[in-house]
Design an enzyme around this catalytic site. Sequence first.
Site, PDB file in Angstrom:
ATOM      1  N   ASP A 126      -5.039  -8.402  -3.122  1.00  0.00           N
ATOM      2  CA  ASP A 126      -5.445  -8.057  -1.800  1.00  0.00           C
ATOM      3  C   ASP A 126      -6.806  -8.750  -1.178  1.00  0.00           C
ATOM      4  O   ASP A 126      -6.704  -9.808  -1.073  1.00  0.00           O
ATOM      5  CB  ASP A 126      -5.318  -6.498  -1.498  1.00  0.00           C
ATOM      6  N   HIS A 130       0.751  -1.177   0.010  1.00  0.00           N
ATOM      7  CA  HIS A 130       0.039   0.103  -0.078  1.00  0.00           C
ATOM      8  C   HIS A 130       0.898   1.225  -0.055  1.00  0.00           C
ATOM      9  O   HIS A 130       1.124   1.767  -0.975  1.00  0.00           O
ATOM     10  CB  HIS A 130      -1.128  -0.033   1.130  1.00  0.00           C
TER      11      HIS A 130
END
Length: 453
Positions: free
Chosen positions: A319, A268
């Site tokens: 994810d 991220h």
Amino acid sequence: MNALFARHALLAGGWQRDVLLEWDVRGDLTKVAPEASPPLGVARVDYVLPGMINLHSHAFQRAIGGLTERAGSGPDSFWTWRDLMYRVANRITPEQMEAVAAQLYAECLRHGYTAVCEFHYVQRAPGGHVYGHPAETAQRIAQAAHEAGIGVTLLPVMYAYAGFNDTPLREDQERFRTDPAQVLRIVEALEPLRSPQLEVGAAPHSLRAVSASQLRELVQALPPGRPQHIHIAEQQAEVVQCLEATGMRPVDYLMEQTDVDARWCLVHATHLSDGERDRIAASGAVAGLCPTTEANLGDGLFPLSPYIAAGGRFGIGSDSHVSQSPVEELRWLEYGQRLVHQRRNIAVHGDERDVGAFLWQQALAGGAQAAGRRLGVLAQGRRADLLVLDSAHPNLDGVPPHEVLGRFLFSGNDNLVRDVLAGGHWVVQGGRHKAQDAIAQRYKAAARTLHAH
């Protein structure tokens, strides 16, 4: 003969014509020869790409896709989504986890991923009890990957605290509880599974979930060269909490505690100062970007353009698996930047002015590095992971090779992946996974039980 003849194949130096590809029984490419003549009896195709690497996955979350899109009474955020996700995390059994992961991996393969990095943190039994075997759930994930035929990097996760300042875990986080010694026992238990198709690294979950001493202990004890991943700076609240607890921003704090180098994938890294952004780029670490999940959770947008200018490496992951398509990840990686900068064609650098080519090649390189496996390039000695695109589709019919990636990534929503070779085995042909029906039946049975009220 394990061979394929491609009229056009994307190699390290760009598109090449008349490429003969051969691979051995171990799944390694033994020959990649441009300007070759097509041998008799060898299948001929038009467009071949290296398979993409999915560098960040929580496989069990595939079971909640689309189930968290109902607004609560107050503002919804990552943190309210997390509470809903925990309900499934605390119910799922190892058998269900394997069924869900197999479904996910088959879907990933059909859309063009040939490898995955599994950031695996549901280690314990419901209630926080220890399974008889410390690596039981990780082994279930490995079995699902084997059945689907996808290469996998297993990353057992250290998760010791609920927040900074060693805040004790909540009751609904007890399934995740691990310390350095426990993670290292799982790594050791997985050692016999290591192969060209399976690597084992480790992952401190986040700075809020481990102490500085635990972080250093795990990093120092992990076998040399193994991949190391961590969630970092995903949410603004996390940045604020880190500043309050340590006096430093997350990336700066991480780099004060340990040497961050090419073994690392910083997942991220959404909310960075300019200095942190440039430190990641200079370190050689990979920024693990998950645009569909980051958008779904309202995380924010990674500063891609200046990061590219600084020479930063990146890859993509799905994810939470609201999407299983690398096309969608890369499309929204670029589109998010266009919305921020209010201009077009952002992801380019130097002599590479083709957005599709730049994104695909850079995500291959970053994903291969994050996976710690011989991936990302169609070259002798690398894994035989490749995609055959559907040249009969109207979007690709008669298209010159320099336009293929632009059409593939930025035109329509049909899946243009026809066949997939992973580790030297055809796992998808004609758009169907080799075990699609059997895997789907087990997934549906698991999901019905998991979501029963």
